[in-house]
Design a protein around this motif. Structure first.
Motif, PDB file in Angstrom:
ATOM      1  N   GLY A   1       0.816  -1.190   0.000  1.00 59.73           N
ATOM      2  CA  GLY A   1       0.000   0.000   0.000  1.00 59.73           C
ATOM      3  C   GLY A   1       0.849   1.238   0.000  1.00 59.73           C
ATOM      4  N   GLU A   2       0.227   2.360  -0.246  1.00 61.35           N
ATOM      5  CA  GLU A   2       0.945   3.629  -0.266  1.00 61.35           C
ATOM      6  C   GLU A   2       0.688   4.377   1.027  1.00 61.35           C
ATOM      7  N   GLU A   3       1.736   4.965   1.567  1.00 58.37           N
ATOM      8  CA  GLU A   3       1.640   5.752   2.788  1.00 58.37           C
ATOM      9  C   GLU A   3       2.420   7.042   2.610  1.00 58.37           C
ATOM     10  N   LYS A   4       1.961   8.089   3.294  1.00 57.80           N
ATOM     11  CA  LYS A   4       2.740   9.334   3.312  1.00 57.80           C
ATOM     12  C   LYS A   4       3.831   9.199   4.345  1.00 57.80           C
ATOM     13  N   LEU A   5       5.017   9.703   3.997  1.00 62.88           N
ATOM     14  CA  LEU A   5       6.146   9.659   4.924  1.00 62.88           C
ATOM     15  C   LEU A   5       6.107  10.856   5.858  1.00 62.88           C
ATOM     16  N   SER A   6       6.611  10.666   7.045  1.00 60.94           N
ATOM     17  CA  SER A   6       6.789  11.760   7.983  1.00 60.94           C
ATOM     18  C   SER A   6       8.247  12.201   7.864  1.00 60.94           C
ATOM     19  N   CYS A   7       8.475  13.382   7.308  1.00 59.24           N
ATOM     20  CA  CYS A   7       9.845  13.873   7.073  1.00 59.24           C
ATOM     21  C   CYS A   7      10.078  15.166   7.849  1.00 59.24           C
ATOM     22  N   ASN A   8      11.309  15.336   8.342  1.00 52.53           N
ATOM     23  CA  ASN A   8      11.674  16.530   9.107  1.00 52.53           C
ATOM     24  C   ASN A   8      12.979  17.118   8.586  1.00 52.53           C
ATOM     25  N   PRO A   9      12.950  18.392   8.134  1.00 52.74           N
ATOM     26  CA  PRO A   9      14.190  19.039   7.700  1.00 52.74           C
ATOM     27  C   PRO A   9      15.010  19.498   8.903  1.00 52.74           C
ATOM     28  N   ARG A  10      16.331  19.442   8.771  1.00 55.61           N
ATOM     29  CA  ARG A  10      17.222  19.976   9.812  1.00 55.61           C
ATOM     30  C   ARG A  10      18.603  20.192   9.211  1.00 55.61           C
ATOM     31  N   LYS A  11      19.455  20.903   9.940  1.00 53.40           N
ATOM     32  CA  LYS A  11      20.840  21.121   9.514  1.00 53.40           C
ATOM     33  C   LYS A  11      21.732  20.134  10.233  1.00 53.40           C
ATOM     34  N   SER A  15      25.073  21.065   6.383  1.00 51.57           N
ATOM     35  CA  SER A  15      24.257  20.692   5.229  1.00 51.57           C
ATOM     36  C   SER A  15      22.789  20.678   5.633  1.00 51.57           C
ATOM     37  N   HIS A  16      21.921  20.898   4.649  1.00 54.06           N
ATOM     38  CA  HIS A  16      20.494  20.773   4.886  1.00 54.06           C
ATOM     39  C   HIS A  16      20.135  19.302   4.705  1.00 54.06           C
ATOM     40  N   VAL A  17      19.523  18.713   5.719  1.00 52.68           N
ATOM     41  CA  VAL A  17      19.197  17.290   5.719  1.00 52.68           C
ATOM     42  C   VAL A  17      17.700  17.133   5.928  1.00 52.68           C
ATOM     43  N   VAL A  18      17.101  16.176   5.225  1.00 46.36           N
ATOM     44  CA  VAL A  18      15.698  15.826   5.434  1.00 46.36           C
ATOM     45  C   VAL A  18      15.668  14.376   5.885  1.00 46.36           C
ATOM     46  N   LEU A  19      15.165  14.135   7.100  1.00 46.03           N
ATOM     47  CA  LEU A  19      15.081  12.787   7.643  1.00 46.03           C
ATOM     48  C   LEU A  19      13.646  12.289   7.508  1.00 46.03           C
ATOM     49  N   CYS A  20      13.489  11.091   6.917  1.00 47.59           N
ATOM     50  CA  CYS A  20      12.161  10.499   6.739  1.00 47.59           C
ATOM     51  C   CYS A  20      12.117   9.147   7.435  1.00 47.59           C
ATOM     52  N   GLU A  21      11.075   8.919   8.209  1.00 44.68           N
ATOM     53  CA  GLU A  21      10.871   7.644   8.891  1.00 44.68           C
ATOM     54  C   GLU A  21      10.180   6.702   7.910  1.00 44.68           C
ATOM     55  N   LEU A  22      10.869   5.609   7.530  1.00 41.78           N
ATOM     56  CA  LEU A  22      10.337   4.682   6.533  1.00 41.78           C
ATOM     57  C   LEU A  22       9.543   3.535   7.132  1.00 41.78           C
ATOM     58  N   GLY A  23       9.805   3.196   8.370  1.00 40.99           N
ATOM     59  CA  GLY A  23       9.053   2.106   8.981  1.00 40.99           C
ATOM     60  C   GLY A  23       9.662   1.697  10.300  1.00 40.99           C
ATOM     61  N   VAL A  34      10.423   4.353  -2.647  1.00 43.91           N
ATOM     62  CA  VAL A  34      10.063   5.690  -2.176  1.00 43.91           C
ATOM     63  C   VAL A  34      10.129   6.656  -3.353  1.00 43.91           C
ATOM     64  N   ASP A  35       9.038   7.364  -3.601  1.00 45.32           N
ATOM     65  CA  ASP A  35       9.010   8.452  -4.585  1.00 45.32           C
ATOM     66  C   ASP A  35       8.971   9.742  -3.791  1.00 45.32           C
ATOM     67  N   MET A  36       9.879  10.668  -4.123  1.00 39.47           N
ATOM     68  CA  MET A  36       9.941  11.932  -3.390  1.00 39.47           C
ATOM     69  C   MET A  36       9.732  13.092  -4.344  1.00 39.47           C
ATOM     70  N   GLU A  37       8.973  14.071  -3.886  1.00 37.51           N
ATOM     71  CA  GLU A  37       8.801  15.308  -4.633  1.00 37.51           C
ATOM     72  C   GLU A  37       9.368  16.427  -3.780  1.00 37.51           C
ATOM     73  N   LEU A  38      10.381  17.116  -4.306  1.00 35.39           N
ATOM     74  CA  LEU A  38      11.058  18.164  -3.550  1.00 35.39           C
ATOM     75  C   LEU A  38      10.795  19.512  -4.190  1.00 35.39           C
ATOM     76  N   SER A  39      10.648  20.509  -3.364  1.00 34.13           N
ATOM     77  CA  SER A  39      10.531  21.875  -3.836  1.00 34.13           C
ATOM     78  C   SER A  39      11.783  22.618  -3.361  1.00 34.13           C
ATOM     79  N   VAL A  40      12.608  23.045  -4.313  1.00 31.14           N
ATOM     80  CA  VAL A  40      13.875  23.691  -3.985  1.00 31.14           C
ATOM     81  C   VAL A  40      13.867  25.091  -4.585  1.00 31.14           C
TER      82      VAL A  40
END
Length: 109
Positions: A1-11, A15-23, A34-40
């Motif tokens: 199934g498809e689920e939305k990831l919970s992601c948190n940006p931090r430094k 560097s700018h880092v985005v941490l995502c909890e996968l399971g 994982v398909d990611m859409e980023l806005s930069v």
């Protein structure tokens, strides 16, 4: 199934880092996609590509085998334009690479 990831940006280390909890927990041998859409923003001075460093890490068993992967994404600019009305002055300058249509005489051409 498809689920939305919970992601948190931090430094992290400058560097700018985005941490995502996968399971949690994730079963041994599990395969995920994982398909990611980023806005930069601020890509004007980035050149023709932007590079991302991707890495999977486990909170339970940190390992030096957690290899990272470099992904390079081309940066392209796109614009949709529609011209209407009159031009003042009545002269239009086109780039040298402009391709004309043979026998163009109408506005639609």
């Amino acid at each position: 199934g498809e689920e939305k990831l919970s992601c948190n940006p931090r430094k992290e280390n400058g560097s700018h880092v985005v941490l995502c909890e996968l399971g949690n927990p994730m079963k041994a041998g599990a395969r995920i996609t994982v398909d990611m859409e980023l806005s930069v923003s601020g890509l004007e001075d980035m050149g023709d590509a932007i590079t991302f460093q991707l890495q999977l890490r486990s909170k339970n068993s940190p390992s030096p085998t957690n290899a990272s992967v470099t992904v390079t994404v081309p940066v392209e600019a796109q614009a949709a334009m529609e011209l209407r009305g009159n031009s003042l002055p009545a002269t239009t300058v086109l780039p040298a690479s402009w391709h004309t249509v043979e026998g163009s005489r109408r506005l639609e051409d």
